[in-house]
Design a protein around this motif. Structure first.
Motif, short mmCIF file in Angstrom:
data_model
loop_
_atom_site.label_atom_id
_atom_site.label_comp_id
_atom_site.label_asym_id
_atom_site.label_seq_id
_atom_site.Cartn_x
_atom_site.Cartn_y
_atom_site.Cartn_z
N PHE A 173 0.69 -0.97 0.07
CA PHE A 173 0.01 0.01 -0.03
C PHE A 173 0.76 1.32 -0.12
O PHE A 173 0.29 2.39 0.10
N GLU A 188 -3.32 1.26 -4.02
CA GLU A 188 -4.58 1.84 -3.54
C GLU A 188 -5.29 0.47 -2.52
O GLU A 188 -5.76 -0.32 -2.99
N ARG A 189 -5.48 0.99 -1.14
CA ARG A 189 -6.23 -0.07 -0.36
C ARG A 189 -7.67 -0.04 -0.73
O ARG A 189 -8.36 1.02 -0.83
N GLY A 190 -8.37 -1.07 -1.10
CA GLY A 190 -9.63 -1.44 -1.37
C GLY A 190 -10.01 -0.72 -2.75
O GLY A 190 -11.21 -0.42 -2.83
N ASN A 235 -2.80 -8.76 2.70
CA ASN A 235 -2.74 -7.56 1.76
C ASN A 235 -3.24 -7.59 0.60
O ASN A 235 -4.00 -6.45 -0.06
N ALA A 241 -6.84 -7.26 0.98
CA ALA A 241 -7.24 -5.65 1.55
C ALA A 241 -7.18 -4.58 0.37
O ALA A 241 -7.83 -3.63 0.35
N ALA A 242 -6.60 -5.20 -0.79
CA ALA A 242 -6.67 -4.24 -1.98
C ALA A 242 -7.84 -4.26 -2.73
O ALA A 242 -8.13 -3.45 -3.56
#
Length: 290
Positions: A115, A119-121, A144, A147-148
């Motif tokens: 991250f 970009e997260r999410g 991770n 979470a992306a």
């Protein structure tokens, strides 16, 4: 399904030739065909679910773009994160040659600091191919990657299989190394083993489920391809096509997961982030081409 290395006639919903037909067939397709089939189906389903023709795809450890460029040819926007500057340079050149440079972005980074560069999410689909073998903490790598994802998304996970390595060492007459790989907690057959870690299907599915996703499919990759003498495939008429079909048929059968060189797991979120069933492994190419 479409050929990963052949551009479509238009940016969206094109239907190029199958990777198992036409003059472009090669031994390299044995390493990617099964995974590409599953991945393309997942992309198509996300397009239908979102109502968007272009998805945002994150390819962690994507290297020179063996999956990123074909995905971009389908009209999707792909961000490739890789620690190797040389791989990213090759990716840039490959994307340009394919005419998809505007849809492929390469950034230098790794799964641990994902991250810092991604970009997260922010992604509909995340690819994590050939990464978990090399990270210090595979569970963190999967977390991770998950979470992306956006609240509704797909994770494509590809990693080295333990059983395939044990079988290969045994068939080569290296019985002590085969036993060592079988007993070693990381699945390594010795100090000269170039792969730091291997997994069973149960270990990979456990990582995916622990990260909050449900397992939609598990496939064995390169079940036979690494065991068949190359001369047979290269010289026997129709051998490559027959081997590709055999690989595809065996990939979905759990009995062959334990001897596959690689394992592919598709993890999916529910439409509401819940636990609605998305089907088992029967609903639905080891290492990417170098």
């Amino acid at each position: 399904m479409s050929d990963p290395m052949r551009p479509p006639a238009s940016p969206h919903h094109a239907q190029p030739a199958s990777p198992r037909s036409g003059p472009s067939r090669s031994r390299a397709s044995l390493r990617t065909a099964v995974v590409w089939e599953v991945l393309q189906d997942a992309l198509e389903r996300r397009v239908k679910a979102t109502g968007r023709e272009s998805l945002d795809v994150l390819d962690t450890g994507g290297g020179s773009g063996n999956f990123a460029v074909p995905a971009a040819r389908l009209g999707h926007r792909v961000t490739v994160v890789d620690p190797s500057p040389n791989a990213l340079f090759a990716l840039e050149r490959r994307a340009a040659e394919a005419g998809v440079a505007d849809r492929v972005k390469g950034v230098q980074g790794d799964a641990h600091g994902l991250f810092d560069v991604a970009e997260r999410g922010g992604y509909d689909v995340v690819l994590c191919h050939g990464v978990l073998e090399y990270v210090d903490d595979p569970a963190e790598g999967v977390r991770n990657a998950v979470a992306a994802l956006r609240p509704e998304g797909v994770l494509s996970l590809l990693a080295a299989g333990l059983g395939g390595a044990v079988l290969a060492r045994a068939l080569a007459g290296h019985f002590k190394e085969a036993r060592q790989a079988l007993d070693d907690p990381n699945g390594r057959w010795g100090t000269g083993d170039p792969v730091p870690r291997r997994f069973t299907a149960e270990q990979l599915t456990g990582l995916v489920e622990s990260a909050g996703l449900r397992v939609g499919a598990v496939h064995g990759v390169r079940v036979f391809a690494d065991l068949v003498p190359g001369v047979l495939v290269d010289t026997e008429p129709g051998a490559l096509e027959a081997l590709l079909k055999l690989e595809e048929a065996a990939a979905e059968l759990s009995a062959f997961h334990s001897v596959a060189t690689q394992l592919h797991v598709l993890g999916e979120t529910g439409e509401t982030g819940g636990t609605a069933d998305i089907g088992g492994a029967d609903e639905t190419d080891g290492a990417a081409e170098a």
